[in-house]
Each structure stands twice: as structure tokens, then as C-alpha cells.
Design a protein around this motif. Structure first.
Motif, PDB file in Angstrom:
ATOM      1  N   SER A   2     -19.984  14.190-102.533  1.00 53.86           N
ATOM      2  CA  SER A   2     -19.479  13.135-101.665  1.00 53.86           C
ATOM      3  C   SER A   2     -19.453  13.501-100.051  1.00 53.86           C
ATOM      4  O   SER A   2     -19.119  12.791 -99.159  1.00 53.86           O
ATOM      5  CB  SER A   2     -17.822  12.968-101.986  1.00 53.86           C
ATOM      6  OG  SER A   2     -17.114  14.191-101.742  1.00 53.86           O
ATOM      7  N   SER A  37     -15.655  16.634-105.871  1.00 52.93           N
ATOM      8  CA  SER A  37     -15.271  15.109-106.058  1.00 52.93           C
ATOM      9  C   SER A  37     -16.055  14.807-107.314  1.00 52.93           C
ATOM     10  O   SER A  37     -16.922  15.014-107.653  1.00 52.93           O
ATOM     11  CB  SER A  37     -16.106  14.424-104.995  1.00 52.93           C
ATOM     12  OG  SER A  37     -15.432  14.755-103.561  1.00 52.93           O
ATOM     13  N   GLY A  97     -15.532   6.124-103.442  1.00 53.03           N
ATOM     14  CA  GLY A  97     -16.547   6.667-104.366  1.00 53.03           C
ATOM     15  C   GLY A  97     -17.652   5.859-104.646  1.00 53.03           C
ATOM     16  O   GLY A  97     -17.872   4.714-104.015  1.00 53.03           O
ATOM     17  N   ARG A 142     -12.933   8.205-105.596  1.00 58.88           N
ATOM     18  CA  ARG A 142     -13.424   9.482-105.387  1.00 58.88           C
ATOM     19  C   ARG A 142     -12.270  10.327-105.448  1.00 58.88           C
ATOM     20  O   ARG A 142     -11.187  10.335-104.737  1.00 58.88           O
ATOM     21  CB  ARG A 142     -14.024   9.686-104.154  1.00 58.88           C
ATOM     22  CG  ARG A 142     -14.142  11.021-103.598  1.00 58.88           C
ATOM     23  CD  ARG A 142     -14.878  11.083-102.209  1.00 58.88           C
ATOM     24  NE  ARG A 142     -14.200  10.524-101.158  1.00 58.88           N
ATOM     25  CZ  ARG A 142     -13.200  10.953-100.394  1.00 58.88           C
ATOM     26  NH1 ARG A 142     -13.258  12.556-100.461  1.00 58.88           N
ATOM     27  NH2 ARG A 142     -12.832  10.464 -99.249  1.00 58.88           N
TER      28      ARG A 142
END
Length: 153
Positions: free
Chosen positions: A63, A69, A110, A118
Motif C-alpha cells: 500500500s 496491508s 484499498g 486496506r
């Protein structure tokens, strides 16, 4: 696989100061200076306190935040979301359901193709179990999360 996941005095006494601050006092470890932020190893991540399975490397992605993540937990029943109003922000805290460990936070930025979430998690809250060690560590039921190719990475 352990039949009961829970916080014990023994588990708490074995934590490093950073692990204790993160899991028990809801601290955050430094970005880019933590154990798993850039790990590509195949396996699962469990709560360092209770051992409950939380995330799989198959759902881990970069991420660029500096923390591990994930797009989804292994089992949603093992994570609890709580509103966090610390530091003048409204965020969603992620805690382990059985160990009540602070894990990190979940955000809506995300990958869209994975649902848009995320899970930004502190390495200090996690213990990694490699695919080859799943059976030995009692987590053999999670072997099916990995293809033969993923297991050799």
C-alpha cells in the motif's frame, strides 16, 4: 490449531516493550521500520498475544504506507472494528476478537478489485507462520489458502 484463542499472562509477559505498547496500549510502530511491511513470504499472520489467525499473505499488498496491508482478514469473526476518535480524527480501529489486541486500523482506500478496504496492521501485533510450518504450528487447516506455487515463494 489451538482450540481456544485468548490473552494469557504468559503471552503478555513474553512481549517486547514495543509489542506490548502496540497490542495493549494501542500504540503505532514506525512506518517502514517494522518487521513485515515489505515481507513477501507465504504464510499466515496470527495475533501475537492469542494466536488467533488474522491475515494471509495471499491478501497482503504493498500500500506504500510502510505497514503491512491486507485486503481482507482470514476470518472476519477474528477481528473487531471499533470507532477510534484519538488525535482529532475518526478512524476504525481493528482489534483481535479473542485476544483484544490492538492491531491497527482499516481504511476505505484499498484496491477496488478486492472490495476497497486496506487493513493497515502493526507488525508488532503479528506473529508470522510460514506455509511450511502451518502443520507443525497447529494451523494446518489454513494450508488450503495457498497454491503450490505460492507455498514455494
Amino acid at each position: 490449531m489451538p482450540t481456544e484463542y485468548r490473552k494469557t499472562d504468559e503471552a503478555l509477559s513474553s512481549l517486547t516493550p514495543t509489542q506490548y505498547r502496540v497490542t495493549q496500549e494501542a500504540a503505532t510502530e514506525p512506518a517502514f521500520r517494522n518487521r513485515f511491511w515489505d515481507s513477501k513470504d507465504a504464510g499466515i499472520y496470527v495475533d501475537i498475544v492469542s494466536g488467533e489467525p488474522l491475515f494471509a499473505s495471499t491478501d497482503k499488498y504493498d500500500s506504500r504506507s510502510g505497514w503491512p496491508s491486507f485486503t481482507v482478514p482470514i476470518d472476519a469473526a477474528n477481528v473487531v472494528m471499533k470507532q477510534d476518535r484519538e488525535y482529532g480524527m475518526v478512524r476504525t480501529e481493528v482489534r483481535s476478537a479473542h485476544g483484544d489486541s490492538h492491531l491497527g486500523h482499516v481504511f476505505n482506500d484499498g484496491p477496488v478489485e478486492s472490495g476497497g478496504l486496506r487493513y493497515c496492521i502493526n507488525s508488532a501485533a503479528l506473529r508470522f507462520i510460514a506455509v511450511d510450518d502451518l502443520e507443525k504450528e497447529g494451523y494446518g487447516d489454513f494450508r488450503n489458502l495457498f497454491t503450490a506455487e505460492e507455498a514455494t515463494r
